[in-house]
Design a protein around this motif. Structure first.
Motif, PDB file in Angstrom:
ATOM      1  N   THR A   1      -1.812  -7.123 -10.151  1.00  0.00           N
ATOM      2  CA  THR A   1      -0.955  -8.180 -10.680  1.00  0.00           C
ATOM      3  C   THR A   1      -0.519  -7.779 -12.077  1.00  0.00           C
ATOM      4  O   THR A   1      -1.144  -6.916 -12.712  1.00  0.00           O
ATOM      5  N   GLY A   2       0.578  -8.364 -12.545  1.00  0.00           N
ATOM      6  CA  GLY A   2       1.060  -8.063 -13.887  1.00  0.00           C
ATOM      7  C   GLY A   2       2.301  -7.200 -13.867  1.00  0.00           C
ATOM      8  O   GLY A   2       3.093  -7.219 -12.911  1.00  0.00           O
ATOM      9  N   THR A   3       2.492  -6.391 -14.919  1.00  0.00           N
ATOM     10  CA  THR A   3       3.670  -5.545 -15.052  1.00  0.00           C
ATOM     11  C   THR A   3       3.556  -4.319 -14.151  1.00  0.00           C
ATOM     12  O   THR A   3       2.536  -4.080 -13.501  1.00  0.00           O
TER      13      THR A   3
ATOM     14  N   HIS B   1      -7.957  -8.559  -7.606  1.00  0.00           N
ATOM     15  CA  HIS B   1      -8.073  -8.869  -9.035  1.00  0.00           C
ATOM     16  C   HIS B   1      -7.130  -8.035  -9.876  1.00  0.00           C
ATOM     17  O   HIS B   1      -6.651  -8.490 -10.923  1.00  0.00           O
TER      18      HIS B   1
ATOM     19  N   ASP C   1       0.506  -8.987  -6.440  1.00  0.00           N
ATOM     20  CA  ASP C   1       1.926  -9.065  -6.803  1.00  0.00           C
ATOM     21  C   ASP C   1       2.798  -9.186  -5.559  1.00  0.00           C
ATOM     22  O   ASP C   1       2.762  -8.324  -4.664  1.00  0.00           O
TER      23      ASP C   1
ATOM     24  N   ASP D   1       0.708  -2.227 -15.147  1.00  0.00           N
ATOM     25  CA  ASP D   1      -0.550  -2.859 -14.732  1.00  0.00           C
ATOM     26  C   ASP D   1      -0.825  -2.587 -13.253  1.00  0.00           C
ATOM     27  O   ASP D   1      -1.963  -2.312 -12.864  1.00  0.00           O
ATOM     28  N   LEU D   2       0.225  -2.665 -12.443  1.00  0.00           N
ATOM     29  CA  LEU D   2       0.071  -2.419 -11.009  1.00  0.00           C
ATOM     30  C   LEU D   2      -0.318  -0.964 -10.748  1.00  0.00           C
ATOM     31  O   LEU D   2      -1.199  -0.693  -9.923  1.00  0.00           O
TER      32      LEU D   2
END
Length: 354
Positions: free
Chosen positions: A87-89, A84, A149, A92-93
């Motif tokens: 993921t993201g920038t 969950h 990601d 974010d990771l």
């Protein structure tokens, strides 16, 4: 007994594990058409690293003389959570990884609190907490899914050369110093960091030495002024950290999350086997995380060998997938029995900790 003989006695299990790994992985490489190539080694390392982290998680409670039956469940919980969060920038990771590891630390601390303040045997406390962790994992992922990601997942499971080449770390030719290490898989770097930045500082700390003392004799450790409660809490907390790291890497490796109860149980049992094969005593007080990593390498090397047995050889029956668990179990039982034989060969159990 001289210092050299004591050293040999204490490291005999680890040396045996190293010998077994060289034997089985040598056979695998000899039979594999591309044995010894960077791609094959990277694939093997990827299949080994998650279990290596779980074995490191199991090692710390074993040093106390106990077992943690929740390491596989906690790994599964963090795996589902990572599916969950990862993921993201880039920020974010990074935040997702920190939250996943913090979850493992908190879960490990809860295990330690149950043992220390609840006065519950570790095997019972962690059996119960493991069921809770699996329940939370099922809540997070009722069915397998999620999307980790892809770039981070790819980078974590390849060699340094692949990562540098893909992301263009250097515009032209790679520098000479990097060419010397370019074939190293990224998980090996992560393992070195885990050992060098987490395990060794803990092992050499007052708290870490206290864990060894408790495993040797809790009564003697108490009389010597060892902070028993603090060492136990730290041990289970560190165990939770390693299990969480395994869950994060499993999510990166698979690209998703899966609350698989049978997988959690398998990882837990294999972690115990790896700890014993690596030479760490289930009585506590001797061994270490590095030895457990070698134990994992032995287990994986055995399973690798079954993949490359020639169909026209006298050992072709070993390639039967229905019989492989039987043969793996027999080999594992033999290795564990040999490694544990020294327990019955000493007149004074204290010699185990010399």
């Amino acid at each position: 007994m001289t210092a050299a003989m004591r050293r040999w006695s204490s490291d005999r299990g680890l040396l045996l594990a190293i010998g077994l790994f060289v034997l089985f992985y040598g056979l695998y490489s000899a039979y594999h058409p591309r044995g010894g190539s960077a791609d094959v080694i990277a694939q093997n390392v990827n299949e080994t690293f998650t279990l290596a982290l779980v074995a490191m998680a199991q090692t710390v409670p074993v040093l106390l003389g106990g077992l943690d039956l929740s390491v596989g469940a906690l790994m599964t919980l963090v795996n589902c959570l990572a599916s969950h969060l990862l993921t993201g920038t880039g920020w974010d990771l990074a935040l997702g990884v920190v939250l996943c590891l913090a979850t493992g630390v908190l879960a490990g601390f809860v295990n330690g609190a149950l043992v220390v303040y609840g006065r519950i045997q570790p095997i019972i406390a962690t059996l119960a907490s493991g069921a809770v962790f699996i329940g939370i994992a099922l809540f997070l992922r009722p069915t397998p899914g999620g999307a980790v990601d892809a770039d981070l997942s790819w980078a974590a499971s390849n060699t340094l050369f692949d990562v540098a080449d893909t992301y263009g770390w250097w515009g032209g030719d790679l520098p000479g110093w990097f060419q010397a290490i370019q074939a190293i898989p990224v998980p090996v770097i992560l393992a070195v960091l885990m050992v060098g930045l987490v395990w060794l500082p803990f092992k050499n700390s007052v708290t870490g030495r206290g864990c060894y003392a408790i495993g040797s004799s809790e009564q003697a450790a108490f009389m010597s002024g060892v902070a028993i409660d603090r060492s136990k809490l730290a041990a289970f907390t560190l165990s939770g950290f390693f299990a969480a790291a395994a869950g994060v890497y499993l999510a990166l490796q698979t690209g998703s999350g899966n609350a698989d109860t049978s997988m959690a149980g398998t990882y837990t049992l294999n972690s115990i086997a790896a700890v014993v094969v690596g030479g760490t005593s289930l009585f506590g007080g001797s061994g270490g995380a590095v030895a457990s990593i070698v134990g994992v390498m032995v287990l994986r090397a055995i399973s690798f060998c079954f993949r490359v047995v020639p169909e026209d050889s006298a050992l072709a029956f070993l390639a039967n997938p229905l019989l492989q668990p039987l043969f793996e179990g027999v080999i594992l039982l033999a290795a564990v029995s040999i490694g544990a034989a020294r327990v019955f060969s000493v007149k004074n159990r204290l010699h185990l900790f010399g």
